[in-house]
Motif scaffolding. Sequence first.
Motif, PDB file in Angstrom:
ATOM      1  N   GLY A   1      -3.480   1.219   0.027  1.00  0.00           N
ATOM      2  CA  GLY A   1      -3.180   1.705   0.806  1.00  0.00           C
ATOM      3  C   GLY A   1      -4.467   2.581   1.572  1.00  0.00           C
TER       4      GLY A   1
ATOM      5  N   GLY B   1       0.309  -1.101  -0.081  1.00  0.00           N
ATOM      6  CA  GLY B   1       0.330  -0.364  -0.044  1.00  0.00           C
ATOM      7  C   GLY B   1       0.337   1.598   0.360  1.00  0.00           C
TER       8      GLY B   1
ATOM      9  N   HIS C   1      -2.279  -3.347   4.436  1.00  0.00           N
ATOM     10  CA  HIS C   1      -1.836  -2.160   4.968  1.00  0.00           C
ATOM     11  C   HIS C   1      -1.509  -1.537   6.621  1.00  0.00           C
ATOM     12  CE1 HIS C   1      -0.589   1.829   4.025  1.00  0.00           C
ATOM     13  NE2 HIS C   1      -1.239   2.059   4.567  1.00  0.00           N
TER      14      HIS C   1
END
Length: 219
Positions: free
Chosen positions: A96, A61, A129
């Motif tokens: 992310g 991410g 993430h």
Amino acid sequence: MKKAYITSDLHLLHERIIKNAERTEYMPFSRTKAIQMSWDIVNSINQQIPDDNDVILWNLGDIYFGPTLSTKDLSLLHDFVKIMKGKHRRLNLVLGNHDRPFIQTIMNLGFDYIYDYPVLINQRYILSHEPVFLSDNQFINIHGHTHQKYVGSDYFCWVLENKEMVVKAYKDARRKCPFNPELKKENWQQLIVNPTQYKNICWDANNYKVLNLWKVMDN
């Protein structure tokens, strides 16, 4: 046997990450320095992992950060992803928080797979993430998001999104989830997290000059 390499939070073309994450080699930060940092990152990755059919490169991410995505930035991102993917590697991304505003663009950059939730690999590693809460030490959470900060024994992330993610990871492994998915917020203080169950794989987690790639064998 496939070789999985993992990194996270490259923040390509992000000027202020140079200051915020103490990427001292590129201070004082500027647009020019951010571009140079990005080229250095992707070239370093390309040089350090094999370009073979049995190689998977995971990014956990925050591949990019910016209020907008200009035509020039988009062209650079295509070049960066092409270098990381190489000719033969598989390139996967777990989204992310900074990727989500650009999801339509990111889907067209050349990633082989993009995941909107944590992924369980090898029946042991949960790739995410943000760090997720774990109550079973048979699983190890490899995460990004926290940069230089490490998960402590009193840390857990129990928002609705992560709750559902962890439950899904257990279901994917055909294992019974060992905690109550309906746990109330007022009971959070009763939870204890073993920090050895987490590995921070952010680019900035150790020293920026050391490529933060982590390798795990995937069947």
